[in-house]
Write a protein that holds these residues in place. Structure first.
Motif, mmCIF file in Angstrom:
data_model
loop_
_atom_site.group_PDB
_atom_site.id
_atom_site.type_symbol
_atom_site.label_atom_id
_atom_site.label_comp_id
_atom_site.label_asym_id
_atom_site.label_seq_id
_atom_site.Cartn_x
_atom_site.Cartn_y
_atom_site.Cartn_z
ATOM 1 N N GLU A 79 0.824 -1.210 0.000
ATOM 2 C CA GLU A 79 0.000 0.000 0.000
ATOM 3 C C GLU A 79 0.859 1.262 0.000
ATOM 4 O OE1 GLU A 79 -3.657 2.016 2.503
ATOM 5 O OE2 GLU A 79 -3.268 -0.122 2.742
ATOM 6 N N TYR A 83 0.999 4.213 -2.915
ATOM 7 C CA TYR A 83 0.772 5.619 -2.556
ATOM 8 C C TYR A 83 1.966 6.496 -2.930
ATOM 9 C CZ TYR A 83 0.242 9.719 0.456
ATOM 10 O OH TYR A 83 0.167 11.012 0.938
ATOM 11 N N GLU A 114 2.846 14.862 5.579
ATOM 12 C CA GLU A 114 1.629 14.144 5.194
ATOM 13 C C GLU A 114 1.947 12.723 4.720
ATOM 14 O OE1 GLU A 114 2.426 17.245 3.999
ATOM 15 O OE2 GLU A 114 1.032 18.370 5.270
ATOM 16 N N GLN A 115 3.023 12.562 3.972
ATOM 17 C CA GLN A 115 3.408 11.233 3.494
ATOM 18 C C GLN A 115 3.819 10.335 4.663
ATOM 19 O OE1 GLN A 115 6.287 12.630 0.664
ATOM 20 N NE2 GLN A 115 4.851 12.438 -1.060
ATOM 21 N N TYR A 118 0.757 9.225 6.446
ATOM 22 C CA TYR A 118 0.099 8.146 5.710
ATOM 23 C C TYR A 118 0.789 6.808 5.993
ATOM 24 C CZ TYR A 118 -2.035 5.426 2.022
ATOM 25 O OH TYR A 118 -2.711 4.451 1.346
ATOM 26 N N THR A 121 -0.197 5.586 9.390
ATOM 27 C CA THR A 121 -1.575 5.086 9.405
ATOM 28 C C THR A 121 -1.660 3.702 8.767
ATOM 29 O OG1 THR A 121 -2.465 7.320 9.386
ATOM 30 C CG2 THR A 121 -3.935 5.568 8.645
ATOM 31 N N VAL A 122 -0.988 3.517 7.643
ATOM 32 C CA VAL A 122 -0.998 2.226 6.952
ATOM 33 C C VAL A 122 -0.402 1.145 7.847
ATOM 34 C CG1 VAL A 122 0.029 0.918 5.038
ATOM 35 C CG2 VAL A 122 -1.013 3.140 4.612
#
Length: 157
Positions: A79, A83, A114-115, A118, A121-122
């Motif tokens: 994932e 992304y 932000e990356q 992410y 979160t993943v």
């Protein structure tokens, strides 16, 4: 393995290395990374399917096998690659290695706040989805994986 699989494996390996800060048991798992990766890519669904009676990931049937992080990080890595490949110029195995190294050399692309958020979160969601891990432990490991990424090395306390 395909080139895409190799990129996913590179991300997963970097995530596993970073997780060692929060999970000392990862040290032994790192030695089996290649074998676990091959099993994962041969059948990702099977690699992630716990059967609740000792089989756990990869169906080895060993006690505690459901605690392996490699298959989870491979799923998360897929994932993350999907992304970041469209958002980081020149995204490749070499840049992954360098972006996720500590500290990342300044001459390689850096992930934005932000990356990194992410990625965190993943990782956290993958840990909770594919293991019997508590949200608190998943958060601790995800924080170790991200490290200074969200705050940035200049803003870390």
């Amino acid at each position: 393995m395909t080139e895409d699989d190799l990129l996913v494996a590179e991300v997963a390996k970097a995530l596993l290395e970073r997780a060692a800060d929060a999970e000392p048991a990862v040290t032994a798992e790192r030695r089996a990374f290649d074998v676990l990766s091959e099993a994962y890519f041969a059948d990702p669904k099977r690699a992630l399917a716990g059967n609740g009676n000792g089989g756990g990931y990869l169906k080895f049937g060993l006690p505690g096998i459901e605690e392996l992080l490699t298959p989870v990080f491979l799923a998360a890595g897929a994932e993350v690659v999907k992304y970041l490949s469209g958002r980081v110029e020149g995204f490749s195995r070499k840049t992954v290695r360098r972006i996720l190294s500590r500290p990342a050399p300044r001459e390689v692309p850096q992930l934005t706040v932000e990356q990194w958020a992410y990625v965190r979160t993943v990782v956290e969601n993958s840990l909770m989805q594919h293991t019997k891990m508590s949200p608190q432990r998943a958060e601790t490991i995800a924080s170790a994986v991200v490290g200074d990424g969200i705050a940035g090395p200049d803003r870390a306390a």
